[in-house]
Design a protein around this motif. Structure first.
Motif, PDB file in Angstrom:
ATOM      1  N   UNK A  78       1.540   4.781   0.357  1.00 65.70           N
ATOM      2  CA  UNK A  78       2.197   3.897   1.308  1.00 65.70           C
ATOM      3  C   UNK A  78       1.682   2.477   1.359  1.00 65.70           C
ATOM      4  N   UNK A  79       0.707   2.125   0.520  1.00 69.17           N
ATOM      5  CA  UNK A  79       0.222   0.750   0.532  1.00 69.17           C
ATOM      6  C   UNK A  79       1.176  -0.153  -0.252  1.00 69.17           C
ATOM      7  N   UNK A  80       1.574  -1.242   0.391  1.00 65.23           N
ATOM      8  CA  UNK A  80       2.409  -2.249  -0.270  1.00 65.23           C
ATOM      9  C   UNK A  80       1.489  -3.311  -0.858  1.00 65.23           C
ATOM     10  N   UNK A  81       1.565  -3.504  -2.161  1.00 64.86           N
ATOM     11  CA  UNK A  81       0.677  -4.439  -2.849  1.00 64.86           C
ATOM     12  C   UNK A  81       1.479  -5.614  -3.389  1.00 64.86           C
ATOM     13  N   UNK A  82       1.098  -6.804  -2.970  1.00 66.16           N
ATOM     14  CA  UNK A  82       1.699  -8.038  -3.474  1.00 66.16           C
ATOM     15  C   UNK A  82       0.700  -8.704  -4.407  1.00 66.16           C
ATOM     16  N   UNK A  83       1.171  -9.156  -5.554  1.00 65.26           N
ATOM     17  CA  UNK A  83       0.274  -9.792  -6.516  1.00 65.26           C
ATOM     18  C   UNK A  83       0.585 -11.284  -6.596  1.00 65.26           C
ATOM     19  N   UNK A  84      -0.481 -12.084  -6.506  1.00 65.61           N
ATOM     20  CA  UNK A  84      -0.356 -13.545  -6.461  1.00 65.61           C
ATOM     21  C   UNK A  84      -1.402 -14.142  -7.394  1.00 65.61           C
TER      22      UNK A  84
END
Length: 309
Positions: free
Chosen positions: A231-237
């Protein structure tokens, strides 16, 4: 060098102050705090409260009879420390600890260039403190270099290091593999107290500490494991894009938002080790009484605290 007993804390109601006040009291120091005139903040009953407008006369009165001043003022109060240093020098205070926890201010060449620009006021205070101590035979200084304050970021300011436990959301910068050393607030409090218990060994220098060494990926894995693994939402920047966004915010005078963007590059840029303050073996942990913590156990405790809020 004679032992210290009377210690006054500036910024005691802020993010770091309570842990430092608690540690000083536990170590049997006589603890006072500075509080702005008009503040209604309630401090523990064991502290004496001095109201101040941060003028030289007001600070001089508060510092009279104090052996040490510990400053944990926030960003808006950083330059007030110049007046505090002058007052401490004037009335015979023997030790001043500036609010320079976090990044290694001695490593200006290693800092991310835009982040260095945001440290200008802290560096100005550092320069003034060293100069005053060189001119004053009584006043000495200690700078504690802690790395990021991980419990503050995870519990109180999720955006600061990119992890929001309640929302199960993470922002991973670049590859997520840059090493970062951290110290939580209780350990910083212990370090402050022990630096004052050992005045000769800690005089006129910077001391480095390490409680945890992380990467974003290791911290995320520990958080996922402790919160059920899904359930972890990971955004990559990219840190390059983060800096660009920060510079746009500076132009728009959104300095708080800009700091977070540029801090990400200071901490997480691929190919750098600038936020690995030092290894535990090369640190001043033993002198300062700072413990190396197990990441999984530490994360379990943090998640428990978040869940209880």
């Amino acid at each position: 060098m004679a032992a210290y007993q009377n210690v006054i804390v500036a910024g005691a109601s802020g993010n770091m102050g309570p842990a430092i006040v608690k540690a000083l009291n536990t170590a049997k120091f006589t603890v006072s705090v500075l509080s702005r005139e008009g503040s209604s903040h309630q401090f523990p009953p064991f502290v004496k409260v001095y109201k101040t407008d941060y003028s030289l006369p007001s600070l001089s009165e508060a510092f009279q009879g104090q052996d040490a001043v510990v400053s944990v003022v926030g960003a808006l109060g950083i330059l007030n420390q110049i007046q505090m240093i002058d007052a401490a020098s004037k009335v015979g205070v023997r030790r001043f600890l500036p609010s320079s926890f976090g990044a290694d201010l001695d490593d200006k060449e290693g800092m991310q260039p835009n982040f260095l620009g945001l440290m200008v006021n802290k560096l100005r205070v550092q320069e003034h403190l060293v100069k005053v101590c060189e001119e004053n035979n009584t006043l000495t200084w200690t700078q504690l270099i802690t790395g990021p304050i991980l419990d503050w970021a995870l519990l109180d300011a999720p955006v600061a290091m990119g992890f929001d436990i309640k929302a199960k959301a993470a922002t991973i910068y670049d590859s997520g593999n840059a090493p970062v050393t951290c110290t939580p607030r209780p350990q910083i409090g212990i370090a402050v107290a022990n630096s004052l218990k050992n005045p000769e060994a800690t005089a006129n220098g910077s001391l480095r500490m390490v409680s945890l060494e992380i990467t974003q990926n290791k911290l995320l894995a520990a958080l996922e494991q402790e919160t059920g693994g899904e359930g972890w939402a990971v955004t990559r920047v990219s840190t390059k894009d983060s800096v660009a966004s920060g510079l746009e915010k500076i132009a728009a005078k959104n300095f708080g938002g800009a700091f977070v963007n540029i801090l990400a590059a200071q901490l997480y840029e691929d190919g750098t080790t600038r936020s690995r303050i030092c290894t535990a073996e090369a640190s001043d942990n033993t002198l300062l009484g700072v413990a190396v913590l197990d990441l999984d156990k530490y994360v379990a405790d943090i998640v428990k605290q978040v869940s209880s809020k």
